[in-house]
Design a protein around this motif. Sequence first.
Motif, PDB file in Angstrom:
ATOM      1  N   HIS A  68     -45.944 -71.359 -18.601  1.00 46.10           N
ATOM      2  CA  HIS A  68     -45.665 -70.138 -19.360  1.00 46.10           C
ATOM      3  C   HIS A  68     -45.341 -69.032 -18.367  1.00 46.10           C
ATOM      4  O   HIS A  68     -45.732 -69.076 -17.213  1.00 46.10           O
ATOM      5  N   PHE A  71     -59.223 -64.913 -22.462  1.00 46.78           N
ATOM      6  CA  PHE A  71     -58.618 -64.431 -21.221  1.00 46.78           C
ATOM      7  C   PHE A  71     -57.808 -63.158 -21.449  1.00 46.78           C
ATOM      8  O   PHE A  71     -57.008 -62.765 -20.618  1.00 46.78           O
ATOM      9  N   MET A 124     -52.374 -63.511 -17.757  1.00 41.64           N
ATOM     10  CA  MET A 124     -52.684 -64.930 -17.572  1.00 41.64           C
ATOM     11  C   MET A 124     -51.750 -65.774 -18.414  1.00 41.64           C
ATOM     12  O   MET A 124     -51.448 -65.452 -19.567  1.00 41.64           O
ATOM     13  N   PHE A 125     -51.280 -66.816 -17.808  1.00 39.92           N
ATOM     14  CA  PHE A 125     -50.335 -67.705 -18.470  1.00 39.92           C
ATOM     15  C   PHE A 125     -50.846 -69.131 -18.371  1.00 39.92           C
ATOM     16  O   PHE A 125     -51.275 -69.567 -17.311  1.00 39.92           O
ATOM     17  N   MET A 126     -50.756 -69.869 -19.451  1.00 38.60           N
ATOM     18  CA  MET A 126     -51.233 -71.251 -19.448  1.00 38.60           C
ATOM     19  C   MET A 126     -50.177 -72.150 -18.807  1.00 38.60           C
ATOM     20  O   MET A 126     -49.002 -72.105 -19.182  1.00 38.60           O
ATOM     21  N   HIS A 135     -49.550 -76.115 -18.344  1.00 34.79           N
ATOM     22  CA  HIS A 135     -50.177 -77.265 -19.004  1.00 34.79           C
ATOM     23  C   HIS A 135     -49.179 -78.360 -19.301  1.00 34.79           C
ATOM     24  O   HIS A 135     -47.961 -78.144 -19.226  1.00 34.79           O
ATOM     25  N   LEU A 142     -54.648 -78.668 -18.294  1.00 33.75           N
ATOM     26  CA  LEU A 142     -54.440 -77.276 -18.653  1.00 33.75           C
ATOM     27  C   LEU A 142     -55.100 -76.390 -17.612  1.00 33.75           C
ATOM     28  O   LEU A 142     -56.201 -76.664 -17.146  1.00 33.75           O
ATOM     29  N   MET A 171     -54.966 -71.898 -16.198  1.00 32.23           N
ATOM     30  CA  MET A 171     -54.392 -70.573 -16.420  1.00 32.23           C
ATOM     31  C   MET A 171     -53.938 -70.008 -15.078  1.00 32.23           C
ATOM     32  O   MET A 171     -54.689 -69.998 -14.102  1.00 32.23           O
TER      33      MET A 171
END
Lengths: 526, 414, 435
Positions: free
Chosen positions: C266, C371, C398-400, C402, C420, C422
Amino acid sequence: MNIRPRKSQVPAVILALIFILGASGISWGAEFWLRAQSFTKTMPDTGEVVTMWGFAQCSDGSYGSCSAPTVPGPRLTVPPGDATLTIHLRNNLTGLLTEPVSIVIPGQTATMAPVKFTDGAGRQRVKSFTTETPADNSTTVAYSWSNLKPGSYLYQSGSHPALQQQMGLYGALTKDAAAGQAYGPSTAYQAETLLLFSEIDPVLHGHVAAGSYGTPAYPSTIDYQPRYFLINGEPYSAAVPPIAAAAQGQNLLIRFLSASLKYRAPTVPGLYLDLVAEDGYPYAYPKRQYSLLLPPGKTLDALVPAVPAGSFPIFDRRLGLTNDSAPGGGMLRILSVSTDTSPPSGSVLINGGAAATRSRVVALTLSASDLVNTVTGMRFSWNGTTWYGWESYATTRNASIPEGADGEKTIYVQFRDAAGNVSSAYSDSIVLDRTGPTGSVVINGDAASSSIRPVVLTLSATDANSTVTNMRFSWNGTTWYGWESYATTRNATLPLGAGVKTIRVQFRDALGNVSAPFSDSITYAP
Amino acid sequence: MKMTTKKIATLLPALATLLSALPLCAAVTVQCPGDTNGDAQWTGAEVQPANTQCLHLAAGDGFATMADGHLQYLFSFKDVTGVPPQQVMSAGALAAELPGPTIKMKEGSHVYLNLTNVGMMMRPDLFDPHTVHFHGFPNAAPIFDGEPMASISINMGSTLTYYYRAPEPGTYMYHCHVEATEHMQMGMLGNLYVTPLQDDLPDGTLLGSHTHHPDPDANGPLPGDRYVYNDGDGSTRYDVEFPIQIIGFDSNFHDQHIGVQPLPFAGMKDNYPMLNGRGYPDTVNSASLPAPVIDGEPGVVSQKVSAKVAARVGQKVLLRISSLATVDFYTMTVLGIPMKVVGKDARILRSSSGQNLAYSTGSVTLGGGESCDVILDTAGVSPGTYFLYATDLNHLSNGPEDFGGLMTEIELTL
Amino acid sequence: MKNLLTRCALRLLPVLVFLAFGTGAHAAIDGLTGTTFNLTAKAGYLSTAEGGSYLMWGYANGSSPMQFPGPTLIVNQGAVVTVNLANELSVPVSIVFPGQSGVTANGGAAGVITREAPAAGGSVSYSFTAAQPGTYTYYSGTNSDLQVEMGLVGALIVRPTGYSESNKIAYNHPDSQYDREYLFLLSDMDPTVHEKVAAGLPVDNAAWWPVYWLMNGRTAPDTMTPANNPLLPHQPYNCMPMMHPGDRVLLRMIGAGRDLHPFHVHGNEHKVIARDGRLLSSGAGANLAENLFTSTVVPGATSDAIFSWTGAKLGWDIYGFTHATQPAYCDAAGNPTASYPADRMSQTAADRCKPIPVALPNQTDLTNGQFYSGSPYLGTLGSLPPGEGGYNPNSGYMFMWHSHSEKELTNNDIFPGGMLTMMIIEAPGVTLMNP
């Protein structure tokens, strides 16, 4: 089945056919006869007997002489010059479940006539991508392809593909752009290995054998789960010998094909592969990888330039490495590359074989070949002892004779192949001659004087490395008469006016070297 | 799974209870510049600002019919653009579409996407919030990225308005990211793509050796020049486009969901693979599929996006292929027409030094969250029916039904 | 179903501790350096985030405990590398080094793919010249279908000749320059295999069914707890990328399991510059690089990608500076003044001082992620209801990152989990805890 590196690709039957067709004026095309058949395969390690559907190759349209059916089916190789392909198909599937079959070759151009059926809700569904061949073991259907492209392809049944592909109705079809070139000069190869990855789900085959495929017991292939993992139709076991893939230094072409339904990831830990094409479409730039993603139905061509000697395991990193539940099997092979110790042979010529030259700059013509791989380098020496550095092999090159006295000069050359083997030294010689003749001229036999103007000149000249061919004269050392053929005597006329007369002569050799002037004098006393 | 009409009838009071249980400030609130009556569109005296698009999606549950007749419970989105705000909750109830509505954006537009959570009628025990993740948009900020752990998600009965400037052109996709495994398996997925500004160049603009003609026969039947990217040379020009999204349903997961049972994540296995929410042969039905029948009663038409490809010989056909499958990779092939990949993951295939890296192939492989742009050049191809299907051949099934699954047809006419 | 945040809370407490107090500076990619490595194949137990514990076989550093993945070996280009493998397992083991040419093996016993260290005390030695820089992997070549599943896999990094702390490059070209690097060693696990091995029962590797997915040896949310976490003694590596706007982050991706994984980031696209240790090049630099939002990570294959984030073209000021909130930075016309902070200029110039053009929902209408900082702006803490949020103490973005096969975001039937993590973008000036 054992894989041997293939050199001559064209079966004799096809060669004969080509000659016949050529003579009758029909455009060249490859032609094969295949028959779909049911048979059983006993898996190694487990001994499980699995019903398969495979293609058998037959020699002609009578279908009287056929090989045993195999999975994969017979490899079909189309010669580089053939633009069309015809496969005649007969269907001899037997057992509790038989179906019509067909042949499609994804990536090659054909006119296809899909066959549909109407389902219980009145919707049309395709059941065959092209014309069906019924399972009556007598109808023969011809399938044709035009504008055949070079590359690696899968021929497969286009009917009920979800079932028939898994049952085994597929094989490899290859065509090169030219002899030893997969797609063109940049994909030239001297050795080739074909690896066709496939799987077997014995539960699915069991239902076909029992006639229960398509019943509620096993209604569709959605639950497909392979338990055998094969390369070229066989799993690995201790009895499978290494594949003699190439000799050291050769360009090795590895054709990867997948008739699997799951993703495979072949990896070759000890080598890098240059991926050059997929599905018969060459890439603009090769991709250098030691691992591949091989999706279902994909073909990938990889070139290993100048392959080193050694044993290289190649295996599926998706770990299809079991024979049912028994470990130590599956999609694994060892590629064996033999050492090459045979050097190239060749020749060199200076100035096209001329005997002599008056210039230190010469043109070399080189020719070399290698029995196993390719000539990649050459190096030179003017004395056979001190060698210049290795350079890329070329068929022409200019060179400079080192400074020194005139005389015979010899160039030595050694060639090197892709495996590093060095040839013996080859040589050629030429005479370097930059010096003119020496000689003399005498007037009237060296008399001191003459009372008349006509005189006789006696000439003598020699040349160390060539022949004396011409001479010219001057009475003043500045103005020269034209070049004339050399002769040992010549009449001349003294210029007017009493006094000392001096004749000058220059000699010229066959190469054009001109001597210094030689002279003689006589007194004209009329 | 059986749903009796009696059960549905008892759910309507449950809906009322649900709505009355919401916090007092829960409300459907639409934000769209120039729109004064809250229906997310401009009608009458309302003026649409330049370069502005508005959408209103309702997130909730619904039903769809698999190609073998199996009814499946699902979550997804319904397009409620144009629905007055006070009617959105009921318009969206049990009306989710599979796939979600296709979202088409123009490069550089100011996009206001209003997302209203209308709740799950068949699972009144659940209070799941929802989001929209704009998958692949470059330089995203978490607040509008739709990933709930790092930002916000919208509760039942309320609206969250996303704002984006539509980024670089290309084929993207969207989906809910709340409890992603569950909500995506349940179907909260849709096609999304952005068209390039190059499409709007004046007629006659020279692009390298290609001359741009947006409307060659002045509003006649010939499609004009459109491009996948701002290629500057016409190399991604196409005549007709078809977004095709690959998804999969695990019928056991969906049946357990409507049966209010624990969800079988570990055993998840997609047995109904679909293109645009349909299995073959429904993929080739150009119309919406009939409304799903829930125990004898028709529900709301939910499967509105066909996967049928049709073109005239000579046209360049653009397939915007994306995958939002939650379990498997798939490999799609066209039998009989070469596939030319001109873009991947919404980026033109071009080297940093400007060389065209588009390549021809026999198949493309997509995992979940991947997209590619494939152009089929039909010049010289004979008219007829061609097939776009998955070479993962066991997925040519609608669950226990053979001759189905990931297949559609390309109809070429003269 | 909304039942998981409470289940996660206990595991996330170490995250909170870690993010709040940090662990001091340490190399972003942990591993062993040098030219001679002594690895021991031994057994140990791996911990999964929902409470599972499974027997693993891993390569340990000498007499240290078993670790999964094996130690990341970090060597310099041109080094002659020796790996001595001792075997404490009851089966023979080995190592293959894909991408390295001319690997010689000495001692041990002959195996099908390479020489092996015999069971219970045997040893073998491998040697090769790490001729080319890049990201590579190593794993067992003995019964790989079982032994890779059991954990005998690791990463190998070859630093290019021109590499230095002030010039971090992955290959000998500036296109591979980076500010921070992180390892993404992705794997998958079927616990029944491990249970059968532990019980001495035969294993059927054709019936493999994974229910765990791991990044650098850990299931989420353990991916986000500190490296060398004492609660995870056999899983020393974490997966917690952090950056500032404008940084170039190098992702070293390795397919270490048996399945394909679509790895999705992301926040932005990532630019894949190399595969299998070779720059994607037709001449100079990584000119054939691919920009992707999701990379297919293939078993046995490696890839290197550069990720960057600037916040460009969002249409609003990511720091929340407007004339109303920061009149010194933004004038009344909504344009940045000369005082606009110089270290906050990664976003598009036209976006500075622009407000978000929509109103966000009321607190009661929305659910806050754990988050979430409470504010849409980078580096700004917003108000959150009591008990919510708190896992983003510096209010970063914050971006996942994954697997996009969402089934893989679970730990044996429990969501969330699996493959997964972050990624945190901290505001300029904020010290990164995991550089």
